[in-house]
Design an enzyme around this catalytic site. Structure first.
Site, short mmCIF file in Angstrom:
data_model
loop_
_atom_site.label_atom_id
_atom_site.label_comp_id
_atom_site.label_asym_id
_atom_site.label_seq_id
_atom_site.Cartn_x
_atom_site.Cartn_y
_atom_site.Cartn_z
N ARG A 122 24.39 -36.47 -10.62
CA ARG A 122 24.35 -35.06 -11.02
C ARG A 122 24.72 -34.12 -9.88
NH1 ARG A 122 18.96 -35.60 -14.60
NH2 ARG A 122 20.00 -36.00 -16.57
N VAL A 144 8.78 -40.14 19.54
CA VAL A 144 7.61 -39.37 19.10
C VAL A 144 6.80 -38.88 20.30
CG1 VAL A 144 7.38 -40.52 16.86
CG2 VAL A 144 6.11 -41.41 18.82
N SER A 152 5.82 -3.53 7.39
CA SER A 152 4.46 -3.35 7.93
C SER A 152 4.53 -2.88 9.37
CB SER A 152 3.67 -4.66 7.89
OG SER A 152 3.92 -5.34 6.70
N CYS A 182 0.83 -1.20 0.00
CA CYS A 182 0.00 0.00 0.00
C CYS A 182 0.87 1.26 0.00
CB CYS A 182 -0.92 -0.03 1.22
SG CYS A 182 -1.83 1.49 1.45
N GLY A 189 15.06 -15.49 0.07
CA GLY A 189 15.87 -14.84 1.10
C GLY A 189 16.74 -13.79 0.46
N GLY A 246 1.67 -41.88 22.20
CA GLY A 246 2.30 -41.07 23.23
C GLY A 246 2.39 -41.75 24.58
N ARG A 297 -21.05 -34.09 12.13
CA ARG A 297 -20.29 -35.31 12.42
C ARG A 297 -19.18 -35.00 13.42
NH1 ARG A 297 -18.99 -39.39 7.74
NH2 ARG A 297 -21.09 -40.01 8.33
N ASP A 313 11.04 -15.60 5.42
CA ASP A 313 12.50 -15.51 5.43
C ASP A 313 13.12 -15.63 6.82
OD1 ASP A 313 12.35 -15.05 2.75
OD2 ASP A 313 12.55 -12.87 2.89
N ARG A 346 -17.60 -40.91 14.34
CA ARG A 346 -16.68 -41.83 13.68
C ARG A 346 -15.42 -41.91 14.54
NH1 ARG A 346 -20.58 -42.52 11.37
NH2 ARG A 346 -21.07 -42.70 9.15
#
Length: 724
Positions: free
Chosen positions: A162, A470, A82, A50, A170, A515, A507, A127, A596
């Site tokens: 390759r 985990v 901003s 703007c 960035g 865990g 639903r 970034d 469900r």
């Protein structure tokens, strides 16, 4: 959160342009208007550059629109441009009001009612270029996009031998390039903060040849779009490509990722970060006075903090100045501790040739318990740092069984070449013999080894446990390797499950997560997928709570949001099983909603490691071996190693804002051994946010919990004198 506190909340559509144009661009927000959007990338209220807001007349119009609606608090989500604009707006607020009153646009009474404008900023930028915050909103999701591409490209590069050059975003900040290079084990990275030394072309070619000489079939080079040399001349993809193909004759390809990085669904980390920052922003606005400087809410380690906006903007500008003046070391420092650590780790893993002189130290790596995504990144870093230090690195196959049966063999540089993107279990820690380790079971195993030192002198060697599970249930660490990947898997699955109800209104889904007794995954997935509740072992629940949840869902079905999501941690309660909850909800919801049930199971342990887990694993692996090296020197006496002090067997964990080594024995008091969870868990204080965002009334919430949350959120206060 604004509605929960009783405030009126407005959307400003199309950024500052909407603020200037007013009218339909500024709309009252309702609870339902922000439902069903957690999984969307970008912004649903639009954003725009703007020019008008940069002019005084534009800001006058914006001020007039705000005064007419009685809006005195502004929450701005954007980059440093901003946020600087927002601060300027706030600074000249009184002046704008005076001009508006003089011009007859607003009455004196209106001006009086809106005499102060409070501003709080949240940094939304892929970034991660804003100083003072560890992670900006959007960075983690951008890394997910990049790593998906890197993984796809490395498979083809390997097949064809390759060299690939990838340009990531960035322009002024190399964060994305640096973390990508760390996560995929790139051979070279170009970032604007730290241009390569003079004569870099020759070094680069030497490094690529050396990598091929070690048996690698591919080379990966990561380049930030703002990459430059020491004389501030841009370094481009094509330039590097021509250099490699002409000088070395390698088959070379370049890929510019472009705007792919900005899109896609937000990662679990970003959803939780956005949610926490949003709640913190409302708190900061409600507590703001005309005297408090405009602040940004941000993340430091896993703590929500408030920082003075203009100090952060200043430091961010200082980085650019440092780069322009060629003070590159300063530029890296100013970016903050996290950036500096990433750079140091990358340099160590990529830039060093193993020494000719070998140390006489053997370090073994052992994986204990179930596999999790990101372990290989830790193993790779540990092995490479060990080799760089001149140690002999050994892999113990099949955990403690393998250690007992002598399944130990040397592991070399090339064997851990690109293991960062796989989850297979061919290498070892959670435990070390001259030594590295990992989680729940590894912690217990480590403790047993320490206890057995009294009987076996051979166990008087340094050991370190790296948390990798985990469940995120290792005492002494706020995070463990693998939890972020599992969280993303659960979040994406919940998104799909919710989507399946698009055609069938009313639903409710009941989903069981892994865990053990630790409710981390259920709670965090609840935040990231917008669940109505998450049942966990740490927070006991009774039949009355279940009734309240059912009533809450029945009310919810009367609104435009006609679906519900309930998560349950696998061992939340031995009697209120997932099946029981399903039966209860089905019966009580008859005629209003149907149910469900989904048990997610072992899919939560697999998959490709997330960027966070690769980066975290890499840092943990390298830090562990450096610590072991120092410990071994300390404990070397009369030609042998003898370590029996408590601080020679540690857990390396993330605590609040840093990685710390804590003796295994010292963590005993904070461990609930029966349920294999720590007694204090930092994430429990995020649970009230889950409740608030799921629209539970104030009455039903334990108010002491809410106050505690405010207190926890507010704890760090404002940073004085810019100590960032």
């Amino acid at each position: 959160m604004g509605i929960y506190t009783g405030a009126k909340v407005y959307f400003v559509h199309e950024g500052y342009q909407g603020l200037v144009d007013g009218g339909d661009n500024i709309k009252l927000a309702t609870w339902e208007s922000v439902s069903m959007m957690l999984h969307l990338g970008g912004t649903v209220i639009g954003s725009a550059r703007c020019m008008d807001f940069k002019e005084k007349w534009g800001r006058l119009k914006a001020a007039c629109n705000l005064v007419k609606l009685g809006i005195t608090n502004l929450c701005v989500i954007g980059g440093d441009g901003s946020l600087t604009g927002a601060n300027q707006f706030r600074t000249e607020w009184s002046e704008l009001l005076a001009d508006l009153t003089k011009g007859g646009k607003i009455s004196a009474e209106e001006a009086n009612r809106s005499s102060h404008l409070n501003i709080v900023g949240m940094v939304g930028s892929i970034d991660n270029d804003f100083c003072g915050t560890d992670m900006t909103i959007g960075t983690d999701s951008a890394l997910h996009r990049i790593i998906e591409v890197v993984d796809a490209i490395t498979t083809t590069a390997q097949s064809h031998q390759r060299t690939f050059i990838l340009e990531v975003m960035g322009r002024h900040c190399g964060y994305l390039a640096l973390v990508t290079a760390l996560a995929c084990g790139a051979d070279w990275v170009f970032i604007p903060e730290m241009p390569p030394e003079e004569n870099w072309e020759e070094h680069l070619c030497k490094r690529l040849i050396a990598q091929r000489g070690r048996g690698s079939r591919l080379n990966v080079i990561i380049l930030a779009e703002g990459a430059q040399d020491r004389n501030q001349k841009p370094i481009t993809c094509d330039q590097v490509k021509n250099l490699v193909s002409k000088k070395l004759g390698f088959d070379t390809r370049s890929t510019i990722l472009g705007h792919v990085q900005r899109g896609g669904t937000p990662s679990a980390f970003d959803r939780i970060l956005g949610s926490r920052m949003g709640v913190e922003a409302v708190m900061a606005l409600l507590e703001a006075t005309p005297e408090t400087p405009a602040c940004v809410v941000s993340l430091s380690g896993n703590m929500a903090v408030r920082l003075p906006l203009m100090e952060c903007v200043q430091v961010t500008k200082d980085v650019t100045v440092a780069m322009t003046e060629g003070r590159f070391e300063d530029a890296v420092k100013l970016r903050g501790k996290s950036f500096q650590n990433n750079w140091d780790t990358y340099k160590m893993l990529a830039h060093v040739t193993p020494p000719e002189m070998k140390s006489n130290i053997n370090i073994a790596i052992i994986n204990v318990g179930a596999p999790c995504a990101g372990m290989n990144a830790a193993v790779r870093a540990a092995v490479r740092v060990g080799i760089i230090q001149g140690h002999q690195m050994l892999a113990v196959h099949d955990g403690f069984d393998g250690l007992a049966n002598g399944q130990i063999e040397p592991i070399i540089w090339a064997q851990v070449d690109i293991s960062t993107e796989h989850t297979h279990h061919y290498v070892v820690p959670r435990g070390l013999p001259d030594h590295v380790t990992c989680p729940g079971k590894a912690y217990l195993g480590g403790l047993e080894l320490v206890t057995a030192r009294e009987m076996y002198e051979e166990l008087c060697i340094p050991m370190v446990v790296i948390p990798a599970t985990v469940s995120n249930n290792v005492p002494g660490s706020d995070f463990s390797i693998g939890a972020d990947t599992a969280l993303n898997t659960i979040t994406m699955t919940c998104d799909r499950i919710k989507q399946s109800a698009a055609g069938t209104k009313r639903r409710v889904f009941i989903i069981e997560t892994m865990g053990g007794y630790c409710g981390y995954l259920a709670t965090m997935a609840g935040l990231s997928s917008g669940a109505d509740d998450a049942y966990i072992y740490e927070e006991p629940f009774h039949i009355r709570d279940l009734e309240l949840n059912v009533e809450h869902l029945i009310e919810k079905m009367k609104t435009s949001v006609k679906r519900g999501l309930i998560l349950r941690n696998s061992n939340a309660n031995e009697n209120y099983t997932t099946q029981f909850l399903y039966n209860l909800y089905s019966e009580e919801g008859k005629g209003t909603f149907d149910c469900r049930m989904n048990v997610l199971g072992h899919m939560q342990q697999g998959g490709t490691p997330s960027p966070f887990d690769r980066n975290f694993g890499t840092k943990m692996g390298s830090k562990s071996v450096l610590w072991l090296t120092n410990k071994l020197k300390e404990c070397y006496r009369h030609g042998r190693i003898f370590a029996n002090m408590p601080d020679s067997a540690c857990v390396l964990g993330m605590k609040k804002r840093s990685l710390v080594f804590q003796p295994l024995a010292s963590l005993k008091d904070d461990t609930d051994f029966e349920h294999r969870i720590p007694k204090t868990e930092w994430w429990l204080r995020l649970r009230p946010i889950l409740k608030i965002l799921a629209k539970y009334d104030t009455v039903e919430m334990d108010t002491s919990e809410v106050t505690a949350m405010e207190h926890v959120i507010k704890k760090t206060g404002l940073v004085k004198g810019g100590k960032m």
